[in-house]
Design a protein around this motif. Structure first.
Motif, PDB file in Angstrom:
ATOM      1  N   GLY A 235       0.831  -1.195   0.000  1.00 46.51           N
ATOM      2  CA  GLY A 235       0.000   0.000   0.000  1.00 46.51           C
ATOM      3  C   GLY A 235       0.865   1.244   0.000  1.00 46.51           C
ATOM      4  N   ALA A 236       0.238   2.404   0.045  1.00 45.43           N
ATOM      5  CA  ALA A 236       1.003   3.646  -0.035  1.00 45.43           C
ATOM      6  C   ALA A 236       0.231   4.817   0.532  1.00 45.43           C
ATOM      7  N   THR A 237       0.985   5.774   1.039  1.00 49.03           N
ATOM      8  CA  THR A 237       0.450   7.090   1.383  1.00 49.03           C
ATOM      9  C   THR A 237       0.904   8.044   0.296  1.00 49.03           C
ATOM     10  N   LEU A 238      -0.036   8.678  -0.362  1.00 47.49           N
ATOM     11  CA  LEU A 238       0.270   9.583  -1.467  1.00 47.49           C
ATOM     12  C   LEU A 238       0.357  11.005  -0.942  1.00 47.49           C
ATOM     13  N   ALA A 239       1.462  11.674  -1.233  1.00 44.70           N
ATOM     14  CA  ALA A 239       1.669  13.057  -0.797  1.00 44.70           C
ATOM     15  C   ALA A 239       1.812  13.936  -2.029  1.00 44.70           C
ATOM     16  N   GLY A 274      -6.397  -3.955  -3.771  1.00 40.01           N
ATOM     17  CA  GLY A 274      -6.759  -4.374  -2.425  1.00 40.01           C
ATOM     18  C   GLY A 274      -5.762  -3.927  -1.381  1.00 40.01           C
ATOM     19  N   GLU A 275      -4.992  -2.881  -1.696  1.00 46.83           N
ATOM     20  CA  GLU A 275      -3.957  -2.414  -0.786  1.00 46.83           C
ATOM     21  C   GLU A 275      -4.405  -1.171  -0.026  1.00 46.83           C
ATOM     22  N   PRO A 276      -3.835  -0.926   1.146  1.00 48.40           N
ATOM     23  CA  PRO A 276      -4.136   0.308   1.869  1.00 48.40           C
ATOM     24  C   PRO A 276      -3.643   1.514   1.075  1.00 48.40           C
ATOM     25  N   VAL A 277      -4.376   2.589   1.116  1.00 48.91           N
ATOM     26  CA  VAL A 277      -3.985   3.799   0.414  1.00 48.91           C
ATOM     27  C   VAL A 277      -4.493   4.997   1.204  1.00 48.91           C
ATOM     28  N   GLY A 278      -3.707   6.052   1.217  1.00 49.35           N
ATOM     29  CA  GLY A 278      -4.075   7.272   1.923  1.00 49.35           C
ATOM     30  C   GLY A 278      -3.567   8.485   1.182  1.00 49.35           C
ATOM     31  N   HIS A 360       2.409  10.691  11.512  1.00 51.08           N
ATOM     32  CA  HIS A 360       1.091  10.126  11.226  1.00 51.08           C
ATOM     33  C   HIS A 360       1.091   9.226   9.980  1.00 51.08           C
ATOM     34  N   ILE A 361       2.228   9.102   9.311  1.00 50.42           N
ATOM     35  CA  ILE A 361       2.327   8.262   8.117  1.00 50.42           C
ATOM     36  C   ILE A 361       2.858   6.897   8.515  1.00 50.42           C
ATOM     37  N   PRO A 362       2.116   5.820   8.264  1.00 52.46           N
ATOM     38  CA  PRO A 362       2.578   4.479   8.676  1.00 52.46           C
ATOM     39  C   PRO A 362       3.821   4.054   7.907  1.00 52.46           C
ATOM     40  N   ASP A 364       4.777   1.014   7.467  1.00 56.26           N
ATOM     41  CA  ASP A 364       4.604  -0.249   6.754  1.00 56.26           C
ATOM     42  C   ASP A 364       3.941  -0.040   5.398  1.00 56.26           C
ATOM     43  N   ASN A 365       3.810   1.203   4.957  1.00 56.21           N
ATOM     44  CA  ASN A 365       3.330   1.521   3.616  1.00 56.21           C
ATOM     45  C   ASN A 365       4.370   2.357   2.892  1.00 56.21           C
ATOM     46  N   ALA A 366       4.356   2.278   1.581  1.00 57.80           N
ATOM     47  CA  ALA A 366       5.259   3.129   0.811  1.00 57.80           C
ATOM     48  C   ALA A 366       4.785   4.583   0.885  1.00 57.80           C
ATOM     49  N   LEU A 367       5.717   5.509   0.778  1.00 56.05           N
ATOM     50  CA  LEU A 367       5.406   6.938   0.696  1.00 56.05           C
ATOM     51  C   LEU A 367       5.672   7.390  -0.729  1.00 56.05           C
ATOM     52  N   VAL A 368       4.634   7.802  -1.425  1.00 50.88           N
ATOM     53  CA  VAL A 368       4.744   8.211  -2.824  1.00 50.88           C
ATOM     54  C   VAL A 368       4.558   9.721  -2.897  1.00 50.88           C
ATOM     55  N   LEU A 369       5.601  10.430  -3.333  1.00 50.11           N
ATOM     56  CA  LEU A 369       5.559  11.889  -3.429  1.00 50.11           C
ATOM     57  C   LEU A 369       5.263  12.296  -4.863  1.00 50.11           C
ATOM     58  N   ILE A 370       4.284  13.162  -5.056  1.00 52.10           N
ATOM     59  CA  ILE A 370       3.967  13.732  -6.356  1.00 52.10           C
ATOM     60  C   ILE A 370       4.287  15.210  -6.272  1.00 52.10           C
ATOM     61  N   VAL A 371       5.409  15.615  -6.859  1.00 57.50           N
ATOM     62  CA  VAL A 371       5.942  16.964  -6.651  1.00 57.50           C
ATOM     63  C   VAL A 371       6.410  17.562  -7.981  1.00 57.50           C
ATOM     64  N   PRO A 372       6.470  18.907  -8.073  1.00 55.77           N
ATOM     65  CA  PRO A 372       6.998  19.540  -9.289  1.00 55.77           C
ATOM     66  C   PRO A 372       8.511  19.565  -9.336  1.00 55.77           C
ATOM     67  N   GLN A 373       9.166  19.460  -8.170  1.00 64.11           N
ATOM     68  CA  GLN A 373      10.621  19.495  -8.093  1.00 64.11           C
ATOM     69  C   GLN A 373      11.061  18.977  -6.730  1.00 64.11           C
TER      70      GLN A 373
END
Length: 436
Positions: A235-239, A274-278, A360-362, A364-373
């Protein structure tokens, strides 16, 4: 016409009529004096009726559905009711619609209302872009028979339509597989999957009793325990970064919309897997300033009233907008609705966002950053999070130079960097690399 100009206009007409009335008495012109008296009576009566007609009109609006996808249509029905026992000779009604929407039918109508009559106005709106769009309030205009004066009033109700962002289907995702991401190798065990035995080893003090393999232990004449493969569903937390100054003004809107589409598409992929997502973002929530009820306003000029109606206060919330990371049937809908409402902010950058939200970011999930730079400060924060056990991926939005710099800064950390230049690039994302 503002209040000052209105008073000056009234004063001018009073002085002019007083002067003409004085001339009538001076030259003993009975017809001129009679005409002035008639004009004054008509003017006072018409002014009274204009005010009364606007007060006795009741308006209601029905809008559905309130949550739609890009390109879909919304049905709007307006009900106008004359509650007075006298007719309203003419009434112009216009429902204020959001800019950028396409109106199918007419949102305005010129009509006459008989006593206790109700009139229905129906039209459709098509929204080509995501957002939180306001419909209303209703603007009413009426006047006297002779065109001496007109008055305007607004209704006190308005509705908001949530238009969800577009989602690009990632090509390599296969619906038929139970685990579309395939076997993901992890650098540390998050939790074990009891359905997947990895190996058998000797028992050591502290091993749980339930992990003992009794049949093998009997054959080996010593206790043997089962070891399991680490669970592969991360799963992943999307930032997503919505800090306005990080985007060049000439391409800001296009790149922000592409960032939102990228975030929505990855969330859709993880949800179907079926994965956790935030979600976490420094963007502001447009619903923070939404007003479903507002004070009815009156005016003598249409332009002044329109100016008041289109003015919107800006959200002032500084705290980040978050959707906690978890697996839920409604998780994707929550994320898409939040992405639909977010607008740029000018206060909180991505570096500060990660610093205050990291607890507050778990892990046990991936952290996916969506950024311009990726700035030097952001790269330092990412390195620190990587050292603390976070699995980080970065998506750069439509900037070749920023992508090359991010690869140089993050490549040495073993962080994979994606470059999304167009929506079509999302077709070729390799899902197995998300969370690596």
């Amino acid at each position: 016409m503002d209040k000052r100009n209105y008073i000056l206009s009234k004063l001018f007409w009073i002085i002019l009529l007083a002067f003409i009335l004085f001339l009538g008495f001076l030259f003993q012109s009975i017809y001129l004096v009679y005409a002035i008296y008639v004009f004054l009576i008509v003017f006072v009566i018409s002014d009274f009726l204009n005010r009364l007609w606007l007060k006795v009109v009741e308006c209601n609006r029905f809008v559905g559905p309130l949550i739609i996808n890009e390109g879909q249509e919304v049905e709007v029905t307006v009900f106008v009711h004359n509650k007075f026992w006298l007719p309203i000779p003419w009434l112009y009604i216009e429902d204020i619609i959001p800019s950028g929407s396409e109106c199918i039918g007419s949102n305005a109508q010129f009509l006459m209302l008989m006593p206790d009559e109700m009139v229905t106005i129906s039209y459709k709106l098509r929204f080509p872009r995501r957002g939180y769009h306001k419909i209303g309030p209703l603007m009413l205009e009426t006047g006297d028979f002779f065109g001496l004066q007109r008055r305007f009033r607004t209704d006190d109700k308005q509705e908001y339509i949530t238009v969800l962002p577009s989602v690009v289907y990632i090509k390599s995702f296969q619906v038929s597989t139970r685990r579309p991401h395939g076997p993901v190798r992890v650098s540390h065990k998050i939790y074990e999957d009891p359905t997947r035995i990895y190996a058998i080893r000797e028992y050591v003090p502290g091993d749980p009793i339930k992990s003992i393999h009794w049949k093998i232990s009997a054959k080996a004449n010593k206790l043997q325990v089962k070891t399991y493969e680490p669970a592969t569903v991360l799963g992943a937390t999307l930032a997503i970064d919505m800090f306005e100054d990080n985007y060049l003004p000439q391409t800001r809107e296009e790149r922000m919309e592409l960032a939102i589409t990228t975030t929505a598409s990855i969330a859709y992929l993880l949800y179907l897997s079926g994965e956790p997502v935030g979600l976490v973002t420094n963007g502001l929530d447009a619903s923070d300033t939404a007003k479903y009820q507002r004070d009815s306003e009156t005016s003598l000029a249409r332009d002044d009233l329109i100016t008041k109606l289109v003015q919107e206060t800006q959200p002032e919330r500084i705290s980040p907008l978050m959707v906690p990371t978890k697996r839920s049937p409604v998780q994707l809908q929550k994320i898409l609705e939040n992405l639909a409402r977010i607008v740029p902010n000018k206060e909180v950058n991505m570096t500060y966002l990660l610093q205050i939200t990291a607890p507050h970011i778990p892990r046990d999930n991936a952290l996916v950053l969506i950024v311009p730079q990726v700035s030097d400060d952001l790269a330092s924060v990412i390195e620190n999070m990587k050292a603390r056990g976070f699995i980080v991926n970065v998506f750069i939005i439509k900037d070749d130079n920023a992508y090359q710099e991010a690869v140089i800064k993050l490549g040495k950390l073993g962080i994979f960097v994606f470059h999304i230049q167009h929506e079509q690039d999302l077709f070729y994302i390799e899902p197995q690399k998300i969370g690596v």
